[in-house]
Design an enzyme around this catalytic site. Structure first.
Site, PDB file in Angstrom:
ATOM      1  N   HIS A 166      38.990  44.497  42.024  1.00 28.36           N
ATOM      2  CA  HIS A 166      38.515  43.105  42.094  1.00 28.36           C
ATOM      3  C   HIS A 166      39.646  42.088  42.039  1.00 28.36           C
ATOM      4  O   HIS A 166      39.430  40.909  42.290  1.00 28.36           O
ATOM      5  CB  HIS A 166      37.522  42.834  40.956  1.00 28.36           C
ATOM      6  CG  HIS A 166      36.222  43.537  41.146  1.00 28.36           C
ATOM      7  ND1 HIS A 166      35.114  42.915  41.674  1.00 28.36           N
ATOM      8  CD2 HIS A 166      35.857  44.826  40.934  1.00 28.36           C
ATOM      9  CE1 HIS A 166      34.120  43.783  41.745  1.00 28.36           C
ATOM     10  NE2 HIS A 166      34.546  44.960  41.300  1.00 28.36           N
ATOM     11  N   ASP A 372      44.524  34.885  43.111  1.00 27.28           N
ATOM     12  CA  ASP A 372      43.153  35.244  42.750  1.00 27.28           C
ATOM     13  C   ASP A 372      42.663  36.329  43.704  1.00 27.28           C
ATOM     14  O   ASP A 372      42.905  36.226  44.912  1.00 27.28           O
ATOM     15  CB  ASP A 372      42.243  34.002  42.881  1.00 27.28           C
ATOM     16  CG  ASP A 372      41.122  33.971  41.836  1.00 27.28           C
ATOM     17  OD1 ASP A 372      40.725  35.051  41.371  1.00 27.28           O
ATOM     18  OD2 ASP A 372      40.655  32.872  41.517  1.00 27.28           O
TER      19      ASP A 372
HETATM   20  P1  ADQ Z   1      37.133  35.956  37.694  1.00 23.77           P
HETATM   21  O1  ADQ Z   1      38.605  35.860  37.466  1.00 23.77           O
HETATM   22  O2  ADQ Z   1      36.311  35.843  36.482  1.00 23.77           O
HETATM   23  O3  ADQ Z   1      36.743  37.285  38.483  1.00 23.77           O
HETATM   24  P2  ADQ Z   1      35.686  34.253  39.717  1.00 23.77           P
HETATM   25  O4  ADQ Z   1      35.570  35.095  40.921  1.00 23.77           O
HETATM   26  O5  ADQ Z   1      35.977  32.834  40.028  1.00 23.77           O
HETATM   27  O6  ADQ Z   1      36.834  34.721  38.719  1.00 23.77           O
HETATM   28  O7  ADQ Z   1      34.321  34.348  38.931  1.00 23.77           O
HETATM   29  C1  ADQ Z   1      34.091  33.566  37.790  1.00 23.77           C
HETATM   30  C2  ADQ Z   1      32.589  33.539  37.463  1.00 23.77           C
HETATM   31  O8  ADQ Z   1      32.427  32.917  36.196  1.00 23.77           O
HETATM   32  C3  ADQ Z   1      31.787  32.746  38.463  1.00 23.77           C
HETATM   33  O9  ADQ Z   1      30.598  33.404  38.750  1.00 23.77           O
HETATM   34  C4  ADQ Z   1      31.511  31.411  37.754  1.00 23.77           C
HETATM   35  O10 ADQ Z   1      30.274  30.831  38.058  1.00 23.77           O
HETATM   36  C5  ADQ Z   1      31.539  31.796  36.303  1.00 23.77           C
HETATM   37  N1  ADQ Z   1      32.094  30.645  35.570  1.00 23.77           N
HETATM   38  C6  ADQ Z   1      33.332  30.161  35.733  1.00 23.77           C
HETATM   39  N2  ADQ Z   1      33.467  29.090  34.954  1.00 23.77           N
HETATM   40  C7  ADQ Z   1      32.297  28.887  34.307  1.00 23.77           C
HETATM   41  C8  ADQ Z   1      31.833  27.932  33.357  1.00 23.77           C
HETATM   42  N3  ADQ Z   1      32.612  26.938  32.906  1.00 23.77           N
HETATM   43  N4  ADQ Z   1      30.597  28.044  32.903  1.00 23.77           N
HETATM   44  C9  ADQ Z   1      29.812  29.027  33.345  1.00 23.77           C
HETATM   45  N5  ADQ Z   1      30.188  29.939  34.229  1.00 23.77           N
HETATM   46  C10 ADQ Z   1      31.425  29.887  34.706  1.00 23.77           C
HETATM   47  C11 ADQ Z   1      37.451  38.447  38.995  1.00 23.77           C
HETATM   48  C12 ADQ Z   1      38.636  38.149  39.907  1.00 23.77           C
HETATM   49  C13 ADQ Z   1      38.212  37.268  41.065  1.00 23.77           C
HETATM   50  C14 ADQ Z   1      37.062  37.933  41.825  1.00 23.77           C
HETATM   51  C15 ADQ Z   1      35.961  38.390  40.877  1.00 23.77           C
HETATM   52  C16 ADQ Z   1      34.945  39.255  41.601  1.00 23.77           C
HETATM   53  O11 ADQ Z   1      39.692  37.532  39.186  1.00 23.77           O
HETATM   54  O12 ADQ Z   1      39.286  37.013  41.940  1.00 23.77           O
HETATM   55  O13 ADQ Z   1      36.518  37.001  42.747  1.00 23.77           O
HETATM   56  O14 ADQ Z   1      36.491  39.158  39.811  1.00 23.77           O
HETATM   57  O15 ADQ Z   1      35.520  40.335  42.240  1.00 23.77           O
END
Ligand code: ADQ
Length: 462
Positions: A166, A372
């Site tokens: 991921h 990312d």
């Molecule tokens: P993450 O690094 O956690 O995931 P991301 O893909 O942006 O990053 O997902 C974050 C999730 O957390 C989103 O669903 C978002 O809605 C939720 N979130 C973020 N901030 C929030 C807040 N303040 N309140 C509530 N919810 C919040 C890892 C990898 C990424 C990859 C994913 C999936 O780092 O690059 O996209 O896995 O493979």
């Protein structure tokens, strides 16, 4: 698919809390949990993972927890306090995470504990071996479990195994700083299909395999250990219909009105876990630069940054928090007037309806990670914009930039360029905003998380 699907991830798709010594198990809302729910249910398979740190439950509470997990067909792998500290906090989150995000500066000076990482990965593989039946497929997830495919292969040579990473696979030069580079790559090659979000990550992996093992890929397939291993690109999506539906709900609509009340100025938005890979400090400096270079936005534009607390036990995360808070203080101190402040910083998680209302209320969504794997926030913003409005400013270093080409793509290290992109987004003509958003929506709505899971499993079944 004839057999069952055995999903293996560090965390189970539930959160466990406790009340009076009794466990309370709730389904998680994360992307992986949503995307794999259907295949998990349809195949009557098992999901193997850790429950996260548990509150005090007592003997009865623990039995009750096992019963509840069993009902959901979840199998827990238990970790001792030392294993949590070494396997999870040190090797996974303080070593593999920074290396895969090109942040060698965040590495501890001395890394040990690979033996504990191996031991925990072996425990996951043992759990798979106990559950596996002829015809089952195994799908292992992410950087916590890089050794698991090979360890399952040792236990069940004929198993059909998939692995998905991921986070980014870095360039070999950076990956090779890891003492365990060879073991990790061999671990991944235990799978039949190794999946990445982007072509670039797959390319880096292929280069690492070539340099470590002298094996070349032909049409993205390696001959390894008398088997063929396919390296595939499967960009992960979100539950796009769900975001679309919620964005239209009365709860979200009234929250949007509340966010917009008494305010006519434009809204810029950032939403991230508070992580050094997400580029929040440079994003704040870009907002400062926007106010400096374009004084017309002073006392008008607001930048709302929601930063969810994350990995607070790891020192690097305490540093990034201090850095962000000091920048917010400095910029607000310089530009605020009694009736207006440029930056609204929220350091906590927000509910899903507030999250979607923010996506809906924003004029410009700023997603500028310095690295990312994919970034699902960018896709959630797009799925929520059923009004075909709003502009996405997106880092070229997010995996999502390979797909979301109708956003304003920026180099987050170039703060001036990021500030200019924010300005361009703020003054963009409505027709262009709509044209871009329609194109983005087409991509996000079509390539959703259900399709991602289906595509991966199809490749695994071939
Ligand atoms: P993450 O690094 O956690 O995931 P991301 O893909 O942006 O990053 O997902 C974050 C999730 O957390 C989103 O669903 C978002 O809605 C939720 N979130 C973020 N901030 C929030 C807040 N303040 N309140 C509530 N919810 C919040 C890892 C990898 C990424 C990859 C994913 C999936 O780092 O690059 O996209 O896995 O493979």
């Amino acid at each position: 698919m004839s057999g069952r699907l055995l999903i293996v991830s560090n965390r189970l798709p539930v959160t466990v809390s406790g009340s009076d010594g009794r466990p309370v198990v709730r389904a998680s809302v994360g992307g992986l949990a949503t995307g794999l729910r259907t295949p998990h249910e349809r195949s009557h398979g098992t999901w193997i993972g850790w429950t996260g740190e548990l509150v005090e439950l007592g003997e009865d509470g623990r039995c009750e927890l096992q019963r509840q997990l069993q009902k959901r067909r979840l199998v827990s792998v238990e970790l001792s306090a030392e294993e949590i500290r070494v396997y999870y906090e040190r090797i996974a989150n303080s070593v593999l995470w920074p290396v895969c995000h090109d942040r060698l500066d965040q590495l501890p000076l001395r890394v040990n504990g690979w033996d504990v990482y191996e031991r925990v990965n072996a425990r996951f593989a043992d759990a798979v071996a106990r559950e596996w039946r002829e015809g089952d497929q195994v799908w292992v997830h992410d950087y916590h479990l890089l050794r698991v495919p090979a360890l399952v292969r040792e236990r069940i040579p004929r198993a059909r195994i998939g692995f998905f990473l991921h986070i980014p696979f870095p360039t070999p030069e950076i990956f090779f700083t890891l003492a365990w580079r060879r073991e990790l790559v061999e671990g991944m090659l235990g799978a039949d299909v190794v999946g990445f979000h982007t072509k670039r990550h797959r390319g880096h992996f292929a280069a690492a395999v070539h340099r470590l093992l002298g094996i070349n890929a032909h049409a993205n397939e390696f001959e390894y250990g008398g088997r063929r291993v396919r390296a595939g690109v499967f960009p992960m999506g979100i539950d796009a219909r769900d975001f679309e539906r919620r964005a239209e709900s009365p709860a979200v609509r009234s929250e949007v009105t509340r966010l917009r009340r008494n305010d006519t100025g434009p809204l810029l938005l950032g939403i991230d876990r508070l992580d050094y890979s997400k580029g929040i400090p440079r994003r704040l400096i870009a907002v400062e630069q926007l106010l400096r270079r374009h004084p017309e936005w002073r006392e008008r534009v607001r930048f709302v940054q929601i930063a969810v607390p994350s990995r607070e036990g790891v020192r690097a995360y305490q540093h990034v928090r201090e850095e962000v808070e000091s920048l917010v203080g400095r910029i607000n101190g310089t530009y605020s007037v009694p009736a207006w402040a440029p930056i609204h910083y929220v350091h906590r998680s927000v509910s899903r309806s507030v999250l979607i209302a923010l996506y809906r209320a924003a004029d410009v969504m700023v997603v500028t990670p310095v690295r990312d794997g994919m970034n699902l926030v960018a896709k959630e913003f797009v799925a929520s914009r059923t009004d075909n409005d709003g502009v996405l400013v997106l880092s070229e270093f997010a995996g999502a930039a390979e797909e979301l080409v109708d956003s304003l793509i920026v180099n987050p290290y170039d703060v001036d360029q990021t500030a200019e992109a924010m300005h361009q987004a703020l003054v963009m003509a409505p027709e262009e905003r709509t044209r871009r958003m329609r194109a983005l929506r087409e991509c996000v709505m079509k390539n959703d998380v259900q399709r991602w899971a289906a595509n991966f499993l199809e490749a695994l079944g071939e």
